[in-house]
Motif scaffolding. Structure first.
Motif, PDB file in Angstrom:
ATOM      1  N   ARG A 403       0.839  -1.195   0.000  1.00 44.42           N
ATOM      2  CA  ARG A 403       0.000   0.000   0.000  1.00 44.42           C
ATOM      3  C   ARG A 403       0.878   1.250   0.000  1.00 44.42           C
ATOM      4  O   ARG A 403       1.878   1.314   0.700  1.00 44.42           O
ATOM      5  CB  ARG A 403      -0.926   0.035   1.217  1.00 44.42           C
ATOM      6  N   ARG A 404       0.452   2.233  -0.786  1.00 40.69           N
ATOM      7  CA  ARG A 404       1.123   3.534  -0.834  1.00 40.69           C
ATOM      8  C   ARG A 404       0.165   4.579  -0.270  1.00 40.69           C
ATOM      9  O   ARG A 404      -0.995   4.636  -0.707  1.00 40.69           O
ATOM     10  CB  ARG A 404       1.472   3.906  -2.278  1.00 40.69           C
ATOM     11  N   TRP A 405       0.657   5.387   0.630  1.00 43.90           N
ATOM     12  CA  TRP A 405      -0.189   6.430   1.228  1.00 43.90           C
ATOM     13  C   TRP A 405       0.500   7.787   1.033  1.00 43.90           C
ATOM     14  O   TRP A 405       1.221   8.262   1.894  1.00 43.90           O
ATOM     15  CB  TRP A 405      -0.434   6.147   2.710  1.00 43.90           C
ATOM     16  N   PRO A 406       0.268   8.442  -0.111  1.00 40.52           N
ATOM     17  CA  PRO A 406       0.955   9.719  -0.383  1.00 40.52           C
ATOM     18  C   PRO A 406       0.487  10.839   0.543  1.00 40.52           C
ATOM     19  O   PRO A 406      -0.708  10.957   0.831  1.00 40.52           O
ATOM     20  CB  PRO A 406       0.595  10.010  -1.840  1.00 40.52           C
ATOM     21  N   LYS A 407       1.437  11.620   1.032  1.00 40.35           N
ATOM     22  CA  LYS A 407       1.162  12.798   1.865  1.00 40.35           C
ATOM     23  C   LYS A 407       0.138  12.491   2.963  1.00 40.35           C
ATOM     24  O   LYS A 407      -0.786  13.262   3.222  1.00 40.35           O
ATOM     25  CB  LYS A 407       0.659  13.961   1.006  1.00 40.35           C
ATOM     26  N   SER A 408       0.318  11.354   3.610  1.00 40.84           N
ATOM     27  CA  SER A 408      -0.666  10.896   4.590  1.00 40.84           C
ATOM     28  C   SER A 408      -0.341  11.302   6.026  1.00 40.84           C
ATOM     29  O   SER A 408      -1.181  11.157   6.913  1.00 40.84           O
ATOM     30  CB  SER A 408      -0.783   9.370   4.518  1.00 40.84           C
ATOM     31  N   LEU A 409       0.886  11.791   6.257  1.00 41.65           N
ATOM     32  CA  LEU A 409       1.306  12.118   7.626  1.00 41.65           C
ATOM     33  C   LEU A 409       1.703  13.594   7.721  1.00 41.65           C
ATOM     34  O   LEU A 409       2.848  13.965   7.463  1.00 41.65           O
ATOM     35  CB  LEU A 409       2.497  11.237   8.030  1.00 41.65           C
ATOM     36  N   PRO A 410       0.772  14.476   8.088  1.00 43.25           N
ATOM     37  CA  PRO A 410       1.105  15.900   8.223  1.00 43.25           C
ATOM     38  C   PRO A 410       2.140  16.115   9.320  1.00 43.25           C
ATOM     39  O   PRO A 410       2.108  15.438  10.345  1.00 43.25           O
ATOM     40  CB  PRO A 410      -0.222  16.551   8.605  1.00 43.25           C
ATOM     41  N   GLN A 411       3.051  17.048   9.084  1.00 42.44           N
ATOM     42  CA  GLN A 411       4.079  17.362  10.076  1.00 42.44           C
ATOM     43  C   GLN A 411       3.625  18.537  10.928  1.00 42.44           C
ATOM     44  O   GLN A 411       3.375  19.619  10.418  1.00 42.44           O
ATOM     45  CB  GLN A 411       5.395  17.707   9.384  1.00 42.44           C
ATOM     46  N   TYR A 412       3.527  18.296  12.231  1.00 44.89           N
ATOM     47  CA  TYR A 412       3.186  19.366  13.167  1.00 44.89           C
ATOM     48  C   TYR A 412       4.471  20.110  13.515  1.00 44.89           C
ATOM     49  O   TYR A 412       5.167  19.758  14.467  1.00 44.89           O
ATOM     50  CB  TYR A 412       2.564  18.788  14.436  1.00 44.89           C
ATOM     51  N   ALA A 413       4.788  21.141  12.744  1.00 45.99           N
ATOM     52  CA  ALA A 413       6.044  21.867  12.936  1.00 45.99           C
ATOM     53  C   ALA A 413       5.967  22.764  14.169  1.00 45.99           C
ATOM     54  O   ALA A 413       4.879  23.047  14.697  1.00 45.99           O
ATOM     55  CB  ALA A 413       6.359  22.689  11.697  1.00 45.99           C
ATOM     56  N   VAL A 414       7.142  23.211  14.628  1.00 46.15           N
ATOM     57  CA  VAL A 414       7.217  24.110  15.788  1.00 46.15           C
ATOM     58  C   VAL A 414       6.254  25.284  15.580  1.00 46.15           C
ATOM     59  O   VAL A 414       6.209  25.890  14.510  1.00 46.15           O
ATOM     60  CB  VAL A 414       8.662  24.617  15.980  1.00 46.15           C
TER      61      VAL A 414
END
Length: 460
Positions: A403-414
């Motif tokens: 399985r491919r999950w593109p852009k599935s994990l948003p980064q909670y930046a500082v």
């Protein structure tokens, strides 16, 4: 009758539709239209059942201490299916010099509660062990001078334990959950309980030791799942939603506020709704919201990493063994393209046929981006090549799932929490609009379910 549009049929959008259908069946004058661009609902929650194997294509569980997923499962009649992880044999390894070294017992993330177990571990150097012991002695200093502003996870972990701990377990653990760069991830957003521990106790180790002493000996398992797989949660919600509400293969082209209603356009239709819940991925939601509020769209701008998951189901465990425990993490400088690997049949019961074995390999970051462009056979070959030097030669699998999950994990930046606070304030001024999904207030299933049900009740 209040008409509500839901954009996106992942767990958040699907849960919102389920909650609205529940309200409608209890007499609330509300109906919804759920638009999903793909041919299926559930987003990255998907279970493949083949040959006696139960294979999760996305998340395999929820964090037990957050109650909202369990409550939903019980409400859907799945109480008998709820199943804990096999915590009696829970052990996690770290890949070092092509060998798997066990994390010491009593660790929560990178924080130990058992310093004696830490001292006997061969995972850390003498210098890193000293840094752990020193952290307890620095409790007063750490409590007296916490940063006034948000900081990165890297800065937070280094202040407490130093660079070695960050690189060996801190970064791999957080990359496994968020797919992110620890030098950019916000500690306030992704490690809030640890920030609270620092404020109360100074030393994270002291806080963990107090917490461990207070816990009952029969404490709950860390993870919880469903015996037949998390896909059953999706199936049960779909069954409870009126079929006429669900529109698959229907992408939203634009949304616009028009008087007291929302104008929602697809490639073939244009409809007016009283309210709209946007549960699409953040980059899609941002594009849709841009014409309505450019500043809100700007606040939603964030990096998101991709993930590739490869599962192998082997029919005969005697041909292929894994060390006891749940799996292993891979630090960035290890020479492997893997992010992590789970020994699924050891983490949960009822996942394999008799004598079977099931492993899931994870790729993230640059490796995942490259594998996105490869065919399934090539991705599976890369996974086998990466696993073989670590676990030994792999026999031929009975089942392979990619399985491919593109852009599935948003980064909670500082600064993420501050940005989300401003975003929420702006949204309050836009009638009938809510944002749902893993880009805002948490990435786990319980968080998504809690937010979706709350938003559905408020908007109805």
């Amino acid at each position: 009758m209040k008409r509500i549009a839901i954009v996106g049929g992942g767990i958040a959008g699907l849960t919102a539709a389920y909650e609205l259908s529940r309200l409608a069946s209890s007499g609330v004058a509300v109906e919804a239209t759920l638009f999903e661009a793909s041919p299926r609902l559930g987003g990255i929650v998907e279970t493949v059942r083949e040959g006696g194997f139960v294979i999760e294509c996305g998340p395999d569980a929820w964090v037990t201490e957050k109650p909202w997923a369990r409550e939903l499962a019980e409400e859907l009649g799945l109480g008998d299916e709820i199943m804990p992880s096999n915590d009696a044999t829970r052990k996690t390894y770290v890949l070092m010099d092509r060998q798997l070294k066990a994390m010491p017992d009593g660790m929560r993330m990178m924080v130990p509660s058992n310093l004696a177990a830490l001292d006997h571990s061969d995972l850390f150097s003498a210098e890193a062990k000293r840094a752990y012991h020193d952290e307890v002695n620095r409790a007063a200093e750490l409590k007296a001078s916490p940063p006034q502003q948000d900081e990165s996870v890297a800065e937070f972990v280094q202040r407490h334990f130093g660079t070695e701990v960050l690189e060996k377990i801190g970064a791999p653990l957080l990359r496994g959950v968020f797919g992110g760069d620890v030098a950019k991830l916000s500690v306030n957003a992704v490690m809030a309980p640890f920030v609270a521990m620092e404020r109360e106790h100074g030393s994270l180790i002291s806080a963990m030791q107090i917490r461990a002493a207070a816990k009952e000996s029969n404490e709950d398992a860390v993870f919880t799942t469903l015996q037949s797989g998390l896909g059953t949660l999706v199936d049960r919600m779909i069954a409870a939603i009126p079929k006429a509400w669900i529109h698959l293969g229907t992408a939203i082209h634009s949304i616009a506020r028009d008087g007291d209603s929302w104008n929602v356009k697809t490639s073939s239709t244009q409809e007016a709704f009283d309210a709209i819940l946007i549960a699409a991925p953040v980059h899609v939601a941002r594009t849709l919201l841009q014409p309505t509020d450019a500043r809100a769209a700007e606040l939603m701008e964030m990096d998101a990493s991709s993930a590739v998951i490869v599962a192998f189901g082997f029919p005969e465990a005697t041909e292929f063994s894994t060390p006891p425990g749940f799996g292993f993490l891979v630090p960035q400088d290890s020479g492997s393209r893997l992010l992590a690997c789970t020994f699924v049949d050891q983490k949960f019961a009822s996942r394999v046929p008799k004598n079977g074995k099931l492993v899931r390999a994870f790729f993230g970051g640059d490796a995942a981006e490259r594998l996105m462009r490869c065919g399934n056979d090539e991705v599976a070959s890369v996974a086998r090549l990466e696993l073989a030097p670590i676990l030994g030669p792999l026999p031929e699998p009975q089942v392979t799932v990619v399985r491919r999950w593109p852009k599935s994990l948003p980064q909670y930046a500082v600064g993420h929490i501050e940005r989300m606070k401003e975003l929420d304030e702006r949204l309050l001024k836009i009638p009938g609009l809510s944002l749902l999904g893993n880009g805002y207030r948490g990435v786990g299933l319980p968080d998504l379910i809690r937010d979706a049900r709350t938003a559905a009740r408020q908007i109805a």
